[in-house]
Design a protein around this motif. Structure first.
Motif, PDB file in Angstrom:
ATOM      1  N   THR A 127      86.891 -13.251  23.725  1.00 37.04           N
ATOM      2  CA  THR A 127      88.111 -12.545  23.342  1.00 37.04           C
ATOM      3  C   THR A 127      87.810 -11.082  23.033  1.00 37.04           C
ATOM      4  N   THR A 128      88.829 -10.276  23.223  1.00 42.12           N
ATOM      5  CA  THR A 128      88.689  -8.847  22.923  1.00 42.12           C
ATOM      6  C   THR A 128      89.202  -8.510  21.522  1.00 42.12           C
ATOM      7  N   ARG A 129      89.731  -9.489  20.804  1.00 40.02           N
ATOM      8  CA  ARG A 129      90.221  -9.187  19.451  1.00 40.02           C
ATOM      9  C   ARG A 129      89.064  -9.115  18.469  1.00 40.02           C
ATOM     10  N   SER A 130      89.327  -8.511  17.326  1.00 46.40           N
ATOM     11  CA  SER A 130      88.306  -8.383  16.283  1.00 46.40           C
ATOM     12  C   SER A 130      88.131  -9.706  15.542  1.00 46.40           C
ATOM     13  N   ASN A 181      84.194  -6.456  24.343  1.00 46.97           N
ATOM     14  CA  ASN A 181      85.181  -5.391  24.531  1.00 46.97           C
ATOM     15  C   ASN A 181      85.947  -5.607  25.837  1.00 46.97           C
ATOM     16  N   LYS A 182      86.959  -4.803  26.048  1.00 46.19           N
ATOM     17  CA  LYS A 182      87.824  -4.994  27.211  1.00 46.19           C
ATOM     18  C   LYS A 182      87.114  -4.705  28.525  1.00 46.19           C
ATOM     19  N   ARG A 190      96.406 -12.916  28.466  1.00 44.32           N
ATOM     20  CA  ARG A 190      96.651 -11.902  27.458  1.00 44.32           C
ATOM     21  C   ARG A 190      97.569 -12.497  26.394  1.00 44.32           C
ATOM     22  N   ASP A 242      98.145  -8.335  21.977  1.00 45.02           N
ATOM     23  CA  ASP A 242      97.473  -7.160  22.526  1.00 45.02           C
ATOM     24  C   ASP A 242      96.018  -7.421  22.881  1.00 45.02           C
ATOM     25  N   ASN A 243      95.626  -8.671  22.943  1.00 41.88           N
ATOM     26  CA  ASN A 243      94.227  -9.016  23.226  1.00 41.88           C
ATOM     27  C   ASN A 243      94.108  -9.972  24.403  1.00 41.88           C
ATOM     28  N   TYR A 244      92.877 -10.112  24.901  1.00 45.44           N
ATOM     29  CA  TYR A 244      92.598 -10.977  26.042  1.00 45.44           C
ATOM     30  C   TYR A 244      91.677 -12.113  25.622  1.00 45.44           C
ATOM     31  N   TYR A 245      91.911 -13.273  26.238  1.00 46.54           N
ATOM     32  CA  TYR A 245      91.106 -14.462  25.972  1.00 46.54           C
ATOM     33  C   TYR A 245      90.710 -15.090  27.309  1.00 46.54           C
TER      34      TYR A 245
END
Length: 225
Positions: free
Chosen positions: A57-60, A75-76, A93, A96-99
């Motif tokens: 994932t790109t989320r924190s 990161n993205k 998506r 606002d993040n990707y998985y």
């Protein structure tokens, strides 16, 4: 006195049969706050032979989450590289993040007869259905009410009011996909929901198509072997 008879060890026979079984992919989906994470943890605790699929994932990270255990936090740019190299079994998506789910460890576990659990949304479930429907069972978790759903989101104390509002506004759209799933559990009481979830897994494991060793076993049984 010597004896030539072979000792029958049922545990070894069952172990061999288990290794012949191809694992199943278990998808759990729900709107955020319906209790999916709690049910997932309970299922893994009660079933050491189930492997958790770890998504990228790109989320924190949230408080307490560990890289490589809860998620692979990337990161993205790295996510785009993996997606373009077709290294994801599914990806989506969310907000606002990707998985995405790396495919190699999943198929490796299935070949070894291990079940793999997925904590993904309806978009990922659709992609898995297209990619591996024969190995897949899909379970949707519903909250008893939307009011209770919001209460659970706020009790986590992990998201801002703005984020909670965004999650609630999207919950109805997520819930609308419930009919695409094989099973539905209303999580009003976590213990009862956990028991229902385990019943589903047990039944799916016993399906004839997932026990290829039974054909030979029945032949030997009839032949008196």
């Amino acid at each position: 006195m010597a004896c030539d008879e072979t000792v029958y060890d049922e545990s070894n026979v069952m172990s061999e049969r288990h290794m012949e079984r191809r694992g199943i992919m278990i998808v759990l989906s729900s709107p955020s706050g319906a209790g999916k994470t709690t049910l997932t943890r309970g299922l893994l605790a009660d079933n050491p032979d189930i492997a958790m699929s770890v998504s990228a994932t790109t989320r924190s990270p949230r408080p307490g989450e560990v890289d490589g255990i809860d998620y692979f936090f990337i990161n993205k740019d790295r996510f785009s590289e993996m997606r373009d190299a077709d290294q994801f079994l599914e990806h989506a998506r969310v907000f606002d993040n990707y998985y995405g789910t790396p495919s190699e460890p999943v198929f490796g576990a299935l070949e070894q007869g291990r079940d793999v659990l997925f904590d993904i949304d309806w978009q990922g479930a659709q992609q898995l259905t297209e990619a591996a429907s024969d190995d897949l069972i899909k379970i949707f978790i519903l909250p008893p009410t939307l009011r209770e759903l919001e209460k659970r989101l706020r009790s986590r104390a992990q998201d801002s009011d703005e984020t909670i509002a965004k999650r609630m506004s999207k919950s109805e759209a997520e819930i609308s996909h419930w009919a695409e799933y094989d099973y539905v559990i209303v999580n009003e009481n976590v213990e009862a929901a956990q028991a229902k979830l385990q019943t589903i897994i047990n039944a799916e494991r016993l399906k004839r198509k997932r026990q290829p060793w039974t054909s030979r076993f029945v032949k030997d049984l009839i032949d008196g072997a």
